[in-house]
Design a protein around this motif. Structure first.
Motif, short mmCIF file in Angstrom:
data_model
loop_
_atom_site.label_atom_id
_atom_site.label_comp_id
_atom_site.label_asym_id
_atom_site.label_seq_id
_atom_site.Cartn_x
_atom_site.Cartn_y
_atom_site.Cartn_z
N ARG A 176 0.83 -1.20 0.00
CA ARG A 176 0.00 0.00 0.00
C ARG A 176 0.87 1.25 0.00
NH1 ARG A 176 -3.71 0.95 -2.21
NH2 ARG A 176 -5.08 -0.59 -1.22
N ASP A 177 1.95 1.24 0.78
CA ASP A 177 2.86 2.38 0.83
C ASP A 177 3.49 2.63 -0.53
OD1 ASP A 177 4.04 4.33 2.77
OD2 ASP A 177 5.92 3.44 2.07
N ASP A 178 3.82 1.55 -1.24
CA ASP A 178 4.40 1.69 -2.58
C ASP A 178 3.41 2.32 -3.55
OD1 ASP A 178 6.72 0.52 -1.67
OD2 ASP A 178 6.27 -1.46 -2.48
N VAL A 179 2.15 1.93 -3.45
CA VAL A 179 1.12 2.53 -4.31
C VAL A 179 0.96 4.01 -3.98
CG1 VAL A 179 -1.35 2.55 -4.84
CG2 VAL A 179 -0.12 0.37 -4.72
N LEU A 180 0.93 4.33 -2.69
CA LEU A 180 0.81 5.73 -2.29
C LEU A 180 2.02 6.55 -2.72
CD1 LEU A 180 -0.70 5.29 1.29
CD2 LEU A 180 -1.86 6.25 -0.70
N GLY A 181 3.19 5.89 -2.78
CA GLY A 181 4.39 6.60 -3.21
C GLY A 181 4.33 7.06 -4.65
N VAL A 182 3.43 6.47 -5.43
CA VAL A 182 3.27 6.86 -6.84
C VAL A 182 1.96 7.62 -7.06
CG1 VAL A 182 3.01 5.99 -9.21
CG2 VAL A 182 4.65 4.91 -7.64
N PHE A 183 0.89 7.17 -6.43
CA PHE A 183 -0.43 7.74 -6.70
C PHE A 183 -1.00 8.54 -5.53
CE2 PHE A 183 -0.05 4.08 -9.52
CZ PHE A 183 -0.50 4.60 -10.74
N GLY A 184 -0.27 8.62 -4.41
CA GLY A 184 -0.81 9.29 -3.23
C GLY A 184 -0.85 10.80 -3.34
N PRO A 235 0.14 14.30 -2.06
CA PRO A 235 1.25 14.82 -1.26
C PRO A 235 0.80 15.40 0.09
CG PRO A 235 1.47 15.51 -3.54
CD PRO A 235 0.13 14.87 -3.42
N ALA A 236 -0.41 15.93 0.15
CA ALA A 236 -0.91 16.47 1.41
C ALA A 236 -1.11 15.36 2.44
CB ALA A 236 -2.23 17.20 1.18
N GLU A 237 -1.31 14.13 1.96
CA GLU A 237 -1.50 13.00 2.86
C GLU A 237 -0.19 12.26 3.12
OE1 GLU A 237 -4.20 12.05 4.42
OE2 GLU A 237 -5.64 13.41 3.52
N THR A 238 0.64 12.10 2.07
CA THR A 238 1.86 11.31 2.21
C THR A 238 3.02 12.09 2.80
OG1 THR A 238 2.66 11.86 -0.02
CG2 THR A 238 1.20 9.95 0.19
N GLY A 239 3.01 13.43 2.68
CA GLY A 239 4.11 14.24 3.17
C GLY A 239 5.30 14.27 2.24
N ALA A 270 -3.23 0.17 8.58
CA ALA A 270 -1.99 -0.17 7.86
C ALA A 270 -2.20 -0.32 6.37
CB ALA A 270 -1.40 -1.45 8.45
N THR A 271 -3.38 -0.66 5.95
CA THR A 271 -3.61 -0.94 4.53
C THR A 271 -4.58 0.04 3.86
OG1 THR A 271 -5.37 -2.51 5.11
CG2 THR A 271 -3.15 -3.38 4.83
N SER A 272 -4.94 1.09 4.57
CA SER A 272 -5.88 2.07 4.03
C SER A 272 -5.33 2.74 2.79
CB SER A 272 -6.18 3.13 5.11
OG SER A 272 -6.89 4.21 4.56
N ARG A 273 -6.24 3.17 1.93
CA ARG A 273 -5.83 3.90 0.73
C ARG A 273 -5.44 5.34 1.04
NH1 ARG A 273 -7.76 1.37 -4.22
NH2 ARG A 273 -8.79 -0.59 -3.68
N GLN A 274 -5.63 5.76 2.29
CA GLN A 274 -5.14 7.05 2.75
C GLN A 274 -3.73 6.86 3.31
OE1 GLN A 274 -6.88 10.02 2.51
NE2 GLN A 274 -8.45 8.88 1.42
N ALA A 275 -2.92 7.91 3.27
CA ALA A 275 -1.54 7.81 3.77
C ALA A 275 -1.56 7.62 5.27
CB ALA A 275 -0.74 9.05 3.42
#
Length: 351
Positions: free
Chosen positions: A236-244, A246-250, A346-351
């Motif tokens: 999930r973190d890898d997906v967020l690293g590409v599609f997340g 920025p306001a959520e992932t930092g 841990a697996t949410s689609r939110q950061a």
């Protein structure tokens, strides 16, 4: 016992420990104040997942009051995490972490602002490495002085040491994949397991259960839940690293693409891409100057090949495996509910 209460207790224990260390550093030299400032800023963020899994592993294995020592031992994992993040950002040349400048960039900016004559780049990286080393040392000190009974702190130390060994080996494997560019799902999953899955969830649960004096059956049940959940977390973190967002992932959008991370998401894409798509990936992946248009082009390939869908299916499969393991685990109701909630977090689609 609410999840937010445990987080507040972890935050308080972490703050108290760093505050106890502060006078000793400043007695060495007031010029160490920026080191403490950088650490304070980094520790102010984060989800506290590792301490949470450690605490609830302790609770699930029959941990009894008082719990202050276990909270402190669990909180020490945040210092270990700070060390890993600081070093990881140096190795990846990352500009940001948790929505603010990464530690090495912070020290580089300090050198430039002060007008020092030396080179800002090496100073910033060196200072960050040293702060990461200090956090690693302090994680051990905080664990050892947590107040957990001595007959339990020793067996827990064996788990703690194993966790640190695994995450450092996982980090090396990550660097190796980056330079080798093998790009296979199997190789990427090996990095996921040792750099993240065990370190984030499985070992903290293992540590907590050990600090409770838990039975081998409970320990193994928690590990059976923690390993697949840890893999799902990192995917999930890898997906967020590409599609997340920025306001959520930092982190800036597409930062993992600029860093050229050989994630499972990328491996799944490479397995499915045609010659033209592979050529674009080879050209753009790892380009530190990757533009928003380049990010969009890579995202389109990742989605269009089915790489994203394949990664999402893996997340669901590992999350189901974790849920099934938890359902079969001999843990009490309160701990079970907390671990179910942590699985969602841990697996949410939110950061």
């Amino acid at each position: 016992m609410s999840m937010s209460r445990i987080r507040k207790e972890v935050d308080a224990a972490l703050l108290a420990f760093v505050d106890r260390q502060r006078p000793g550093l400043l007695a060495i030299s007031p010029e160490l104040a920026p080191m403490l400032g950088a650490l304070d800023a980094l520790l102010a963020g984060g989800k506290r997942l590792r301490p949470a899994f450690c605490f609830w592993g302790w609770q699930a294995a029959g941990g009894r009051e008082p719990r202050e020592g276990v909270v402190a031992a669990a909180a020490s994992l945040e210092l270990l995490q700070a060390s890993a993040l600081i070093h990881d950002d140096v190795m990846d040349s990352s500009d940001t972490r948790r929505g603010q400048p990464s530690v090495h960039r912070r020290f580089q900016a300090l050198a430039r602002a002060e007008g020092w004559s030396g080179h800002a780049g090496p100073f910033g990286e060196g200072a960050a490495i040293l702060l990461g080393d200090l956090c690693l040392a302090w994680s051990s000190e905080m664990y050892e002085t947590s107040g957990v009974a001595r007959d339990l702190i020793g067996p827990g130390r064996q788990v703690y040491d194993l966790m640190r060994t695994e995450v450092m080996c996982g980090q090396y494997l990550d660097l190796l994949e980056g330079v080798r560019g093998a790009g296979t799902v199997e190789a990427a999953l090996r990095v996921v397991e040792f750099k993240s899955a065990k370190y984030t969830i499985e070992r903290p649960l293992h540590l907590g259960a050990t600090l409770a004096g838990g039975s081998p059956e409970v320990v193994e049940a928690l590990r059976a839940y923690g390993r697949p959940l840890g893999i799902a977390f990192q995917l999930r973190d890898d997906v967020l690293g590409v599609f997340g967002d920025p306001a959520e992932t930092g982190k800036p959008a597409g930062d993992d693409l600029r860093e050229g991370k050989r994630t499972v998401l990328i491996a799944q894409t490479l397995e499915r891409a045609d010659a033209a798509g592979t050529a674009v990936l080879d050209r753009l992946l790892g380009d530190p100057g990757l533009t928003p248009e380049g990010v969009a082009e890579l995202r389109a390939i990742i989605e269009g090949t089915g790489g994203l869908a394949a990664c999402e299916e893996m997340i669901e499969r590992y999350a189901r495996e974790a849920a099934d393991a938890l359902a079969a685990a001999p843990v009490n109701g309160e701990a079970r509910i907390a671990l179910e909630e942590l699985a969602v977090a841990a697996t949410s689609r939110q950061a």
